[in-house]
Motif scaffolding. Structure first.
Motif, PDB file in Angstrom:
ATOM      1  N   GLY A 193       0.800  -1.217   0.000  1.00 32.72           N
ATOM      2  CA  GLY A 193       0.000   0.000   0.000  1.00 32.72           C
ATOM      3  C   GLY A 193       0.831   1.264   0.000  1.00 32.72           C
ATOM      4  N   THR A 194       0.167   2.354   0.355  1.00 36.22           N
ATOM      5  CA  THR A 194       0.751   3.692   0.291  1.00 36.22           C
ATOM      6  C   THR A 194       0.775   4.327   1.669  1.00 36.22           C
ATOM      7  OG1 THR A 194       0.016   4.069  -1.985  1.00 36.22           O
ATOM      8  CG2 THR A 194       0.446   6.024  -0.669  1.00 36.22           C
ATOM      9  N   ALA A 195       1.813   5.124   1.913  1.00 40.18           N
ATOM     10  CA  ALA A 195       1.873   5.963   3.100  1.00 40.18           C
ATOM     11  C   ALA A 195       1.912   7.422   2.657  1.00 40.18           C
ATOM     12  CB  ALA A 195       3.112   5.640   3.934  1.00 40.18           C
ATOM     13  N   PHE A 196       1.182   8.269   3.363  1.00 35.73           N
ATOM     14  CA  PHE A 196       1.196   9.708   3.107  1.00 35.73           C
ATOM     15  C   PHE A 196       1.667  10.414   4.359  1.00 35.73           C
ATOM     16  CE2 PHE A 196      -1.143  13.752   3.724  1.00 35.73           C
ATOM     17  CZ  PHE A 196      -0.531  14.491   2.722  1.00 35.73           C
ATOM     18  N   ILE A 197       2.624  11.323   4.218  1.00 40.65           N
ATOM     19  CA  ILE A 197       3.145  12.073   5.362  1.00 40.65           C
ATOM     20  C   ILE A 197       3.092  13.563   5.053  1.00 40.65           C
ATOM     21  CG2 ILE A 197       5.092  12.478   6.910  1.00 40.65           C
ATOM     22  CD1 ILE A 197       6.115   9.690   6.219  1.00 40.65           C
ATOM     23  N   PHE A 198       2.433  14.314   5.932  1.00 37.73           N
ATOM     24  CA  PHE A 198       2.400  15.767   5.842  1.00 37.73           C
ATOM     25  C   PHE A 198       3.250  16.330   6.972  1.00 37.73           C
ATOM     26  CE2 PHE A 198       0.645  19.904   7.036  1.00 37.73           C
ATOM     27  CZ  PHE A 198       0.675  20.566   5.827  1.00 37.73           C
ATOM     28  N   PHE A 199       4.145  17.269   6.659  1.00 35.06           N
ATOM     29  CA  PHE A 199       5.060  17.775   7.684  1.00 35.06           C
ATOM     30  C   PHE A 199       5.364  19.250   7.462  1.00 35.06           C
ATOM     31  CE2 PHE A 199       7.724  16.551   4.162  1.00 35.06           C
ATOM     32  CZ  PHE A 199       8.749  17.491   4.133  1.00 35.06           C
TER      33      PHE A 199
END
Length: 231
Positions: A95-101
Motif C-alpha cells: 500500500g501507500t503511506a502519506f506524510i504531511f510535515f
C-alpha cells in the motif's frame, strides 16, 4: 479577510492558499496522478502539537480516515526512527503511506510570529518553541553536550539552529528561522521514509511539506507548500 494580513501573506508567501483548498487539491493529484487508494493508505503528520494546527490535522483525518503522529515541537519528527518504524509497520500490504510535515507561523495585522488565542487579552507566539529556542541562543545560553532529559526536544531545536544562527537576520528572523526548521524536518522525513519504504515494502510513500500560516480565528489558516514527492 483582513486586507493587511492578505497583503502580508501575498508578499511573504506568494503561493500560499487556504489549507482546505491546498489539501483537497493535493489529494486529487495523489488520486489521479499517483493512483492513491484511501483503503490501501495510511496517513501521518509531523506537526507541532500546538492546538492551532488541529484544523489541518482534522482535514487530513477527514480525507484519509486516520492520522499517525510523528511530530513534536516545531513539527520536527521527534518520534525518531522508532516512530517511523511503527508507522511503517502499519502501512497496508503493498500500500501507500502519506506524510504531511512542516513548521507553523502566526500572522496578525501587526506582526509575524504571533496569534490571538481564545480567552486571552494578549497575542502569543506561534511557533513559541521555535522563537523560544532562537531567543535562548541570542541570550548566550550554552547548548552543552548532552540532551536535557526534562526538555530534550527544545534542546534539540537549539542544536538545529545554533550552527546557522549567524544567517538569521535579527530585524526579521521569522522566515529564515522557519526555513531552517523546515529543512531539518525535510531531511529527516525523506531519509526515514526512504528507509521504511524498503523495509516494509510499501508501494509508495507520498510526502507533502508545507509551512502552516496561523491566521486570526475568523480566517482560514494558509499553507505554503515547499515540497511534494512520491518515493
Amino acid at each position: 479577510m483582513s486586507s493587511t494580513i492578505d497583503k502580508r501573506i501575498r508578499t511573504l508567501f506568494p503561493d500560499a492558499a487556504p489549507f482546505e483548498q491546498v489539501l483537497e487539491g493535493y489529494f486529487q493529484l495523489m488520486t489521479q496522478a499517483h493512483g492513491l487508494d484511501v483503503d490501501q493508505t495510511i496517513a501521518a503528520v509531523s506537526l507541532c502539537p500546538d492546538e492551532l494546527n488541529n484544523p489541518v490535522i482534522e482535514k487530513i483525518r477527514e480525507l484519509f480516515g486516520h492520522v499517525f503522529h510523528l511530530g513534536g515541537l516545531t513539527g520536527y519528527p521527534f518520534t525518531g526512527e522508532t516512530g517511523f518504524n511503527a508507522f511503517g509497520d502499519h502501512i497496508p500490504d503493498a500500500g501507500t503511506a502519506f506524510i504531511f510535515f512542516g513548521p507553523h507561523l502566526g500572522i496578525t495585522e501587526n506582526s509575524l510570529g504571533y496569534v490571538h488565542r481564545p480567552g486571552q487579552a494578549r497575542d502569543t507566539l506561534s511557533c513559541g518553541a521555535a522563537f523560544g529556542a532562537y531567543q535562548m541562543l541570542l541570550n548566550g545560553q550554552q547548548l552543552g553536550t548532552e540532551q536535557q532529559a526534562d526538555d530534550y526536544q527544545q534542546t534539540r531545536v537549539r542544536q538545529m539552529l545554533a550552527p546557522k544562527l549567524d544567517t538569521i537576520p535579527r530585524h526579521q528572523p521569522e522566515l529564515a528561522l522557519l526555513n531552517i526548521l523546515f529543512e531539518e524536518s525535510h531531511a529527516f522525513v525523506v531519509s526515514q521514509s526512504t528507509r521504511i519504504k524498503e523495509r516494509f515494502q510499501a508501494e509508495q510513500i507520498i510526502l507533502l511539506g508545507a509551512m502552516i500560516l496561523n491566521t486570526p480565528l475568523d480566517m482560514p489558516d494558509y499553507l505554503q507548500v515547499k515540497y511534494f514527492e512520491a518515493l
